[in-house]
Design an enzyme around this catalytic site. Structure first.
Site, PDB file in Angstrom:
ATOM      1  N   GLY A 231       0.776  -1.238   0.000  1.00 25.17           N
ATOM      2  CA  GLY A 231       0.000   0.000   0.000  1.00 25.17           C
ATOM      3  C   GLY A 231       0.801   1.278   0.000  1.00 25.17           C
ATOM      4  O   GLY A 231       0.229   2.364  -0.106  1.00 25.17           O
ATOM      5  N   GLU A 273       4.794  -6.325   2.517  1.00 26.49           N
ATOM      6  CA  GLU A 273       4.570  -7.014   1.238  1.00 26.49           C
ATOM      7  C   GLU A 273       4.193  -5.978   0.185  1.00 26.49           C
ATOM      8  O   GLU A 273       3.115  -5.997  -0.382  1.00 26.49           O
ATOM      9  CB  GLU A 273       3.546  -8.149   1.369  1.00 26.49           C
ATOM     10  CG  GLU A 273       2.352  -7.828   2.215  1.00 26.49           C
ATOM     11  CD  GLU A 273       1.390  -8.995   2.385  1.00 26.49           C
ATOM     12  OE1 GLU A 273       1.822 -10.091   2.755  1.00 26.49           O
ATOM     13  OE2 GLU A 273       0.188  -8.776   2.145  1.00 26.49           O
ATOM     14  N   GLY A 275       4.487  -3.956  -3.364  1.00 29.85           N
ATOM     15  CA  GLY A 275       4.749  -4.195  -4.773  1.00 29.85           C
ATOM     16  C   GLY A 275       5.073  -2.873  -5.460  1.00 29.85           C
ATOM     17  O   GLY A 275       6.172  -2.659  -5.972  1.00 29.85           O
ATOM     18  N   ARG A 276       4.094  -1.962  -5.394  1.00 23.83           N
ATOM     19  CA  ARG A 276       4.176  -0.705  -6.145  1.00 23.83           C
ATOM     20  C   ARG A 276       5.478   0.084  -5.953  1.00 23.83           C
ATOM     21  O   ARG A 276       6.124   0.438  -6.941  1.00 23.83           O
ATOM     22  CB  ARG A 276       2.961   0.165  -5.775  1.00 23.83           C
ATOM     23  CG  ARG A 276       2.696   1.312  -6.732  1.00 23.83           C
ATOM     24  CD  ARG A 276       1.519   2.158  -6.243  1.00 23.83           C
ATOM     25  NE  ARG A 276       0.390   1.355  -5.868  1.00 23.83           N
ATOM     26  CZ  ARG A 276      -0.583   0.964  -6.697  1.00 23.83           C
ATOM     27  NH1 ARG A 276      -0.553   1.333  -7.951  1.00 23.83           N
ATOM     28  NH2 ARG A 276      -1.574   0.223  -6.253  1.00 23.83           N
ATOM     29  N   ARG A 311      -4.496   0.575 -15.847  1.00 14.65           N
ATOM     30  CA  ARG A 311      -4.755   1.476 -14.716  1.00 14.65           C
ATOM     31  C   ARG A 311      -5.474   2.765 -15.122  1.00 14.65           C
ATOM     32  O   ARG A 311      -6.461   3.129 -14.495  1.00 14.65           O
ATOM     33  CB  ARG A 311      -3.470   1.798 -13.941  1.00 14.65           C
ATOM     34  CG  ARG A 311      -2.837   0.573 -13.257  1.00 14.65           C
ATOM     35  CD  ARG A 311      -1.694   0.961 -12.331  1.00 14.65           C
ATOM     36  NE  ARG A 311      -2.171   1.598 -11.128  1.00 14.65           N
ATOM     37  CZ  ARG A 311      -2.126   2.894 -10.902  1.00 14.65           C
ATOM     38  NH1 ARG A 311      -1.573   3.704 -11.768  1.00 14.65           N
ATOM     39  NH2 ARG A 311      -2.612   3.388  -9.792  1.00 14.65           N
ATOM     40  N   TYR A 315      -9.040   2.833 -13.410  1.00 12.66           N
ATOM     41  CA  TYR A 315      -9.164   3.691 -12.221  1.00 12.66           C
ATOM     42  C   TYR A 315      -9.099   5.176 -12.564  1.00 12.66           C
ATOM     43  O   TYR A 315      -9.120   6.007 -11.658  1.00 12.66           O
ATOM     44  CB  TYR A 315      -8.025   3.437 -11.231  1.00 12.66           C
ATOM     45  CG  TYR A 315      -7.774   2.017 -10.810  1.00 12.66           C
ATOM     46  CD1 TYR A 315      -8.716   1.302 -10.070  1.00 12.66           C
ATOM     47  CD2 TYR A 315      -6.559   1.394 -11.104  1.00 12.66           C
ATOM     48  CE1 TYR A 315      -8.446   0.009  -9.645  1.00 12.66           C
ATOM     49  CE2 TYR A 315      -6.292   0.092 -10.684  1.00 12.66           C
ATOM     50  CZ  TYR A 315      -7.242  -0.592  -9.960  1.00 12.66           C
ATOM     51  OH  TYR A 315      -6.968  -1.861  -9.540  1.00 12.66           O
ATOM     52  N   CYS A 342     -11.683  -1.105 -28.346  1.00 11.70           N
ATOM     53  CA  CYS A 342     -13.007  -0.530 -28.609  1.00 11.70           C
ATOM     54  C   CYS A 342     -13.705  -0.174 -27.298  1.00 11.70           C
ATOM     55  O   CYS A 342     -14.788  -0.685 -26.989  1.00 11.70           O
ATOM     56  CB  CYS A 342     -13.844  -1.513 -29.418  1.00 11.70           C
ATOM     57  SG  CYS A 342     -13.077  -1.895 -30.986  1.00 11.70           S
ATOM     58  N   GLU A 343     -13.044   0.620 -26.510  1.00  8.48           N
ATOM     59  CA  GLU A 343     -13.606   1.138 -25.262  1.00  8.48           C
ATOM     60  C   GLU A 343     -13.109   2.571 -25.156  1.00  8.48           C
ATOM     61  O   GLU A 343     -11.909   2.810 -25.285  1.00  8.48           O
ATOM     62  CB  GLU A 343     -13.074   0.350 -24.049  1.00  8.48           C
ATOM     63  CG  GLU A 343     -13.573  -1.068 -23.925  1.00  8.48           C
ATOM     64  CD  GLU A 343     -15.023  -1.164 -23.466  1.00  8.48           C
ATOM     65  OE1 GLU A 343     -15.563  -0.157 -22.968  1.00  8.48           O
ATOM     66  OE2 GLU A 343     -15.607  -2.249 -23.641  1.00  8.48           O
TER      67      GLU A 343
HETATM   68  C1  LIG Z   1      -1.887  -5.997  -3.761  1.00  7.82           C
HETATM   69  C2  LIG Z   1      -1.386  -6.465  -2.461  1.00  7.82           C
HETATM   70  C3  LIG Z   1      -0.116  -6.106  -2.018  1.00  7.82           C
HETATM   71  C4  LIG Z   1       0.776  -5.152  -2.776  1.00  7.82           C
HETATM   72  O1  LIG Z   1       0.211  -3.902  -2.892  1.00  7.82           O
HETATM   73  P1  LIG Z   1       1.067  -2.668  -3.462  1.00  7.82           P
HETATM   74  O2  LIG Z   1       0.089  -1.560  -3.503  1.00  7.82           O
HETATM   75  O3  LIG Z   1       1.550  -3.064  -4.792  1.00  7.82           O
HETATM   76  O4  LIG Z   1       2.192  -2.448  -2.530  1.00  7.82           O
HETATM   77  C5  LIG Z   1       0.328  -6.640  -0.840  1.00  7.82           C
HETATM   78  N1  LIG Z   1      -0.429  -7.484  -0.120  1.00  7.82           N
HETATM   79  C6  LIG Z   1      -1.651  -7.852  -0.501  1.00  7.82           C
HETATM   80  C7  LIG Z   1      -2.441  -8.784   0.344  1.00  7.82           C
HETATM   81  C8  LIG Z   1      -2.185  -7.343  -1.686  1.00  7.82           C
HETATM   82  O5  LIG Z   1      -3.415  -7.689  -2.046  1.00  7.82           O
END
Ligand SMILES: *Cc1c(COP(=O)(O)O)cnc(C)c1O
Length: 421
Positions: A231, A273, A275-276, A311, A315, A342-343
């Site tokens: 997040g 955890e 990602g972004r 994205r 969003y 086609c959107e």
């Molecule tokens: C999507 C997700 C993440 C990673 O989220 P980011 O916004 O990419 O950091 C981590 N944990 C869970 C359970 C997720 O669903």
């Protein structure tokens, strides 16, 4: 824009001769440098690990780079568990944070000694039934409901989110697992997505630390790790500022000293955890302008579409757009930069002030290294693009090829279609 594109016009033109657009480009050195900064910030804790959210960029080459920088993996499906394995990530550095999980997937994770993070109290029985027993280590996902406010729109209000256990349930869950002989325990929560305010994460950590302390008091269970989820946001827009890892780490450390140390829970491992923020700013979607259109608005069409990066369409997200070789050109035009789906939501940029774009120009879509290629789809018969990695020595390597029409038709039984009537 959170990171500068690493190639000048000549370098990109040369690369495109070898790898025609569209494709994703990732910058290995920048990913490594960022990961080192993240790790350094959290080295003020006795134990820390980032488990990269595989869903953000499910490519084993990227996972291998991150594993080399000390990361584990966060998975939410069986193929993601398999990708982590392919990347050689240690079994107990893999957290399975799934929800509404099929039995076979739990079984796979259990057999490989991955850490299972349960999303519901009923899954204790579910695991017992399907595995024959409970794993030695169990983590639970906490949903703070209306205890946590100020959450942003992608995840929404915790009390409306499908994830996790309520507070009374989670206390009960640890009691049950302790009685069943589970030996090691973790506590997880994730309540934000793309959040840029450091205080939000410090506040979440405080909530989780206090819960860990309450769990010890009420059940005797000692939480050995807290997983603060993902997040952490990135500055997609030019006026946004990247989160300061040190500020978050130090704020969380204060809560650790205030809550965890007196509760006798030190040393407690801190897991993320994310990602972004780990790969997002270090990946770009590289496209070529193939059409221009002058109707009620000015349009530039590129040779990609939201099947490669959904994205903006899904969003309404902002992604910085630049034109190779025209980085410093005056922004004299207002364009919608669109794809071929086609959107009408298939727009990488809407009413964006940009330099004049000529056909054949290479249009770069920034901050696409997480939740980019991964969210692609095949609607409209679109073939998803490939992925290229720029190595620290400046060389390039294809780490995923572009899809072919054969890939697209592979699930159809074409042998029988001729005789079908
Ligand atoms: C999507 C997700 C993440 C990673 O989220 P980011 O916004 O990419 O950091 C981590 N944990 C869970 C359970 C997720 O669903």
């Amino acid at each position: 824009m959170s990171s500068n594109f690493p190639l000048n016009k000549d370098q990109l033109d040369n690369l495109i001769k070898k790898f025609p657009t569209p494709f994703y480009l990732y910058d290995e050195e920048a990913i490594r440098q960022n990961m080192r900064k993240f790790t350094k910030a959290f080295s003020i804790f006795p134990k820390f690990r980032e488990h990269y959210a595989v869903k953000a960029c499910p490519n084993p080459y990227i996972l291998k780079i991150l594993a080399d920088e000390g990361c584990g993996a966060d998975c939410s499906s069986l193929p993601e568990l398999m990708l982590s394995e392919m990347a050689g990530i240690k079994e107990d550095h893999v957290i399975f944070t799934s929800n509404e999980t099929p039995a076979e997937e739990y079984k796979y994770a259990y057999e490989r000694k991955n850490i299972i993070n349960l999303d519901d109290i009923t899954h204790i029985e579910f695991l017992k039934k399907h595995l024959g027993k409970l794993p030695e280590t169990i983590c639970f996902r906490y949903n703070p409901g209306n205890e946590k406010t100020g959450c942003n729109s992608i995840i929404g209000k915790p009390e409306e989110a499908k994830y996790g256990l309520t507070r009374p349930q989670i206390i009960e869950a640890y009691k049950i697992c302790k009685a069943e002989g589970v030996k090691h325990f973790g506590l997880h929560t994730m309540v934000a997505s793309n959040e840029l305010n450091p205080d939000f994460f410090i506040d979440t950590a405080k909530l989780v630390f206090e819960l860990a302390s309450e769990i010890k008091e009420k059940t005797g269970v000692r939480i050995e790790f807290v997983d603060l989820g993902g997040g952490l946001g990135i500055p997609y827009k030019p006026d946004q500022v990247a989160v300061d890892y040190d500020q978050i780490a130090q704020g969380i450390r204060k809560e650790y000293d205030r809550v965890i140390v007196p509760a006798g829970l030190d040393p407690l491992a801190i897991y993320w955890e994310c990602g972004r923020p780990i790969t997002g700013p270090y990946g770009w979607l590289i496209t070529t302008a193939i059409h221009e259109k002058h109707i009620y608005r000015e349009y530039i069409a590129v040779d990609s579409c939201m099947a490669d990066l959904m994205r903006p369409g899904m969003y309404g997200s902002y992604h910085e757009v630049t034109v190779s070789g025209k980085e410093n050109a005056p922004k004299t035009q207002v364009y919608d930069v669109v794809g071929s789906l086609c959107e009408n939501c298939d727009k990488f940029a809407v009413q964006r002030q940009l330099p004049k774009i000529d056909l054949g120009d290479h249009v770069i879509i920034h901050d696409a290294g997480a939740h980019g290629r991964a969210m692609g789809f095949n609607y409209n018969g679109k073939l998803r693009c490939g992925e290229v990695l720029m190595r620290p020595d400046g060389s390039f390597m294809q780490i995923r090829r572009r899809e072919t029409i054969d890939d697209l038709f592979a699930t159809l039984d074409l042998a029988n279609v001729k005789n079908f009537n």
